[in-house]
Design an enzyme around this catalytic site. Structure first.
Site, PDB file in Angstrom:
ATOM      1  N   TYR A  87      -9.789   0.038  11.748  1.00 56.24           N
ATOM      2  CA  TYR A  87     -10.892   0.201  11.008  1.00 56.24           C
ATOM      3  C   TYR A  87     -11.410  -0.555  10.042  1.00 56.24           C
ATOM      4  O   TYR A  87     -12.597  -0.258   9.407  1.00 56.24           O
ATOM      5  CB  TYR A  87     -10.918   1.933  10.488  1.00 56.24           C
ATOM      6  N   LYS A  88     -10.448  -1.414   9.786  1.00 55.70           N
ATOM      7  CA  LYS A  88     -11.108  -2.330   8.721  1.00 55.70           C
ATOM      8  C   LYS A  88     -11.693  -3.634   9.758  1.00 55.70           C
ATOM      9  O   LYS A  88     -12.846  -3.643   9.868  1.00 55.70           O
ATOM     10  CB  LYS A  88      -9.985  -2.931   7.986  1.00 55.70           C
ATOM     11  N   PHE A 115       0.835  -1.147   0.023  1.00 56.62           N
ATOM     12  CA  PHE A 115      -0.153  -0.059  -0.077  1.00 56.62           C
ATOM     13  C   PHE A 115       0.948   1.189  -0.034  1.00 56.62           C
ATOM     14  O   PHE A 115       1.875   1.308   0.790  1.00 56.62           O
ATOM     15  CB  PHE A 115      -1.013   0.116   1.348  1.00 56.62           C
ATOM     16  N   ARG A 139     -12.488  -5.256  -5.707  1.00 56.01           N
ATOM     17  CA  ARG A 139     -12.157  -5.711  -4.269  1.00 56.01           C
ATOM     18  C   ARG A 139     -13.299  -6.103  -3.481  1.00 56.01           C
ATOM     19  O   ARG A 139     -14.295  -5.131  -3.309  1.00 56.01           O
ATOM     20  CB  ARG A 139     -11.280  -4.745  -3.364  1.00 56.01           C
ATOM     21  N   ASP A 184       3.209  -5.076   8.536  1.00 59.58           N
ATOM     22  CA  ASP A 184       1.824  -4.097   8.468  1.00 59.58           C
ATOM     23  C   ASP A 184       0.714  -5.038   8.345  1.00 59.58           C
ATOM     24  O   ASP A 184       0.535  -5.653   7.542  1.00 59.58           O
ATOM     25  CB  ASP A 184       1.874  -3.231   7.251  1.00 59.58           C
TER      26      ASP A 184
END
Lengths: 394, 394
Positions: free
Chosen positions: A220-221, A126, A369, A195
């Site tokens: 937050y995922k 990312f 996704r 990560d």
């Protein structure tokens, strides 16, 4: 009812996690974007209201002690710990993932010590990790080299200080070999920083078990902490005394209210703290984490694989051959909790899916996704998503 | 009724800002700790509930666009801008004050350019600024020297890269000469970074007018943003192209969703962004800032000085002579919006004051701090605080 549709109903009936769905605020939408922003846990609004109206509004400054605000970063870190296989006292919550990547990478370089002046970074990462790694390299006098995770073993040398890796690739959903890469990096005398943004809460991570030194992740995922909720930093207990933060704010001082001119770091996880913690977001996250009570991350993983397997099967059955290409590995040991499908018109397709109540997301230039969050996505959802996708792709 | 008590009633009746008190959630407590955590603005709870239940709970991922989440850091920065005398497009909200001090100081050193390798820091600063300055110096190859603000002109040299200054001292409440020091630092070819934590929302700052290059501040004191609400960073428009952030997260990229491997910074204030913004806290702050509608910061300053003058007068009248010593300057041009009184038993005294409904705070080793927030503190409050203080000091 088709065979797949009937199987979906049966699978939901047999799902030991099915009851968790009611712990979330959901509607008729098939929400497959929990790998970007988790759904709202039902307990959060009431808690946030209490934090705002009573803790802030009535107790005001007293809440720093009386409502446990001051110790929230460590306390909530300990709540995340079992989900990523960490014993208490090693995780602290606060700041964004990017800021924590910076702390961890700079600290890793300092731990690696003199004579090591190269940082390796996952070339498929990312982007923010790469940008921050570039800054960390620049500010520690290191050079930066981008390599694929597969190239890491060959790229390691006596010069390697730190390696920044993703547990699950944000785009393809590929799961990397954390135990193996951690051991390889360590054997070369370097320090790995993991990560966990796309793995924590979706599959077992086993930080302690696999001897991980440093890790960061967002909340937050799959942890459902809310938009932009604070990230976390894991520093292995045995390494904490050597954790030398580039952001030594007053919250990481051994005596923060001593107002002392000289910096002396606290011991333990809270050495990773920086400034005043962001209480509203942090306590919303704390409430969100209560949905994990009684949930084993192994059960989550089992359901996650069943969901992604089933989605791939439905896609293969419903979608015209050649219309999409999956870039997510078929092998379970290489798959996270999302499926990424490539097609040239992915941006338009995703817009139409969202209009029809199937919410995934689009990643430029050509990826659809779909994230599968086992706590609230069921097999009937999966079948419906694949069916609607097929209709839009025809 | 004593003379002072009667005057307090008259002053409140004549106060053009008196009506603003109803914009806050307050009780019978005299709250003189708004310089640590501002009181709850009445509009915040409803807004936060909407953000949680509707924006997150119902719209979920769509809110990044539809609810304006993505652009919140710049939008809320523009809302703070008039309070600190800045034109739009120069302030971005996010991260903690400590993190923003790091960004600003490192950027300042880079702007100052080669050959300048010393950072000056206010020796009387709130500790975090000194700790972070030490890290910024270490990571940019600079040395760090702590000097009092009065010593700054004499300490500047061709080596000085950056100077980190406080507009108002957190302990004494002393207001420093921002226009004069900014000009002096600039004339020496160095870059000043101002910490506005204890001045923004309490008095006019005039960032644009005085040619300030870089400034940071928190939002949970006089701006009432809530516990640990995000801080802000001001980068003068003319300097933005040269702002080279040490934390170049994906949110500061010219094309954040391009997922590009190479970092290319955005132009404007958003170059100061780092990671995903903390939406709950940020939108609570946005709601909190609405109390400033129709308020001139000059009127706030006028009332602030009247309040602190009156408090000092009441203390002089009520408190036995020699029992406390004010460390806050008498001259208006050197006074912020707080009064700090020294006495050896300050810690105990503050505990007793709080028990009696007069809330200030204690700063080690011997300071009683009383903050006066003109939007919700009145003259009757002030007289009561001084009277209770005197009773406890007798």
């Amino acid at each position: 009812m088709s065979g797949l549709s009937a199987r979906a109903v049966t699978s939901d009936a047999d799902d030991p996690l099915a009851g968790k769905r009611s712990a979330f605020v959901l509607d008729d939408v098939v929400y497959l974007d929990g790998n970007s922003l988790g759904a709202l846990p039902a307990g959060v609004p009431g808690r946030v209201e209490d934090v705002v109206r009573r803790q802030w509004g009535e107790l005001r400054i007293r809440s720093w002690e009386e409502s446990g605000w001051w110790t929230a970063p460590e306390r909530i870190g300990d709540r995340i710990a079992p989900l990523v296989g960490a014993a208490p006292g090693q995780i602290v919550v606060g700041d964004s993932t990017s800021v924590n990547v910076f702390k961890a990478l700079v600290a890793a370089v300092r731990i690696a010590g003199d004579g090591r002046d190269e940082i390796l970074v996952d070339a498929t990462t990312f982007p923010t990790d790469g940008y921050i790694a570039e800054s960390a390299a620049r500010m520690t006098g290191c050079s930066l080299r981008a390599v694929t995770p597969a190239e890491v073993p060959g790229a390691l040398s006596g010069r390697t200080a730190a390696v920044l890796l993703n547990h699950v690739d944000y785009r393809t959903g590929r799961l990397y070999d954390l135990p193996g890469l951690t051991a390889t990096v360590r054997a070369a005398g370097a320090v790995a920083v993991w990560d966990l943004c796309h793995s924590a809460g979706a599959l077992p991570v086993g930080l302690d078990e696999h001897g991980v030194d440093l890790a960061v992740g967002c909340t937050y995922k799959y942890l459902n902490g809310g938009p932009g909720s604070p990230a976390y930093l894991y520093v292995r207990a045995g390494l904490q005394d050597r954790f030398d933060s580039p952001l030594p704010g007053w919250n990481s001082h051994v005596e923060p209210f001593g107002m002392r001119g000289a910096y002396e770091p606290a011991s333990g996880a809270l050495r990773g703290r920086v400034g005043t913690p962001d209480i509203l977001s942090m306590l919303a996250l704390e409430a969100a984490l209560e949905v994990w009570d009684g949930v084993s991350i192994e059960a989550v993983r089992e359901k996650s694989l069943a969901l992604t397997d089933f989605f791939l099967e439905c896609v293969a059955e419903y979608v015209p051959r050649g219309r999409v290409e999956s870039v997510t590995p078929v092998a379970h040991e290489e798959r996270g909790s999302q499926v990424a499908l490539r097609c040239p018109d992915a941006g338009d397709v995703m817009k139409r899916l969202i209009e029809r109540g199937v919410v995934g997301d689009f990643r430029a230039p050509d990826v659809l996704r779909f994230g599968f969050t086992p706590l609230y996505v069921g097999f009937v959802d999966v079948e419906r998503a694949a069916r609607v996708l097929a209709e839009e792709l025809r």
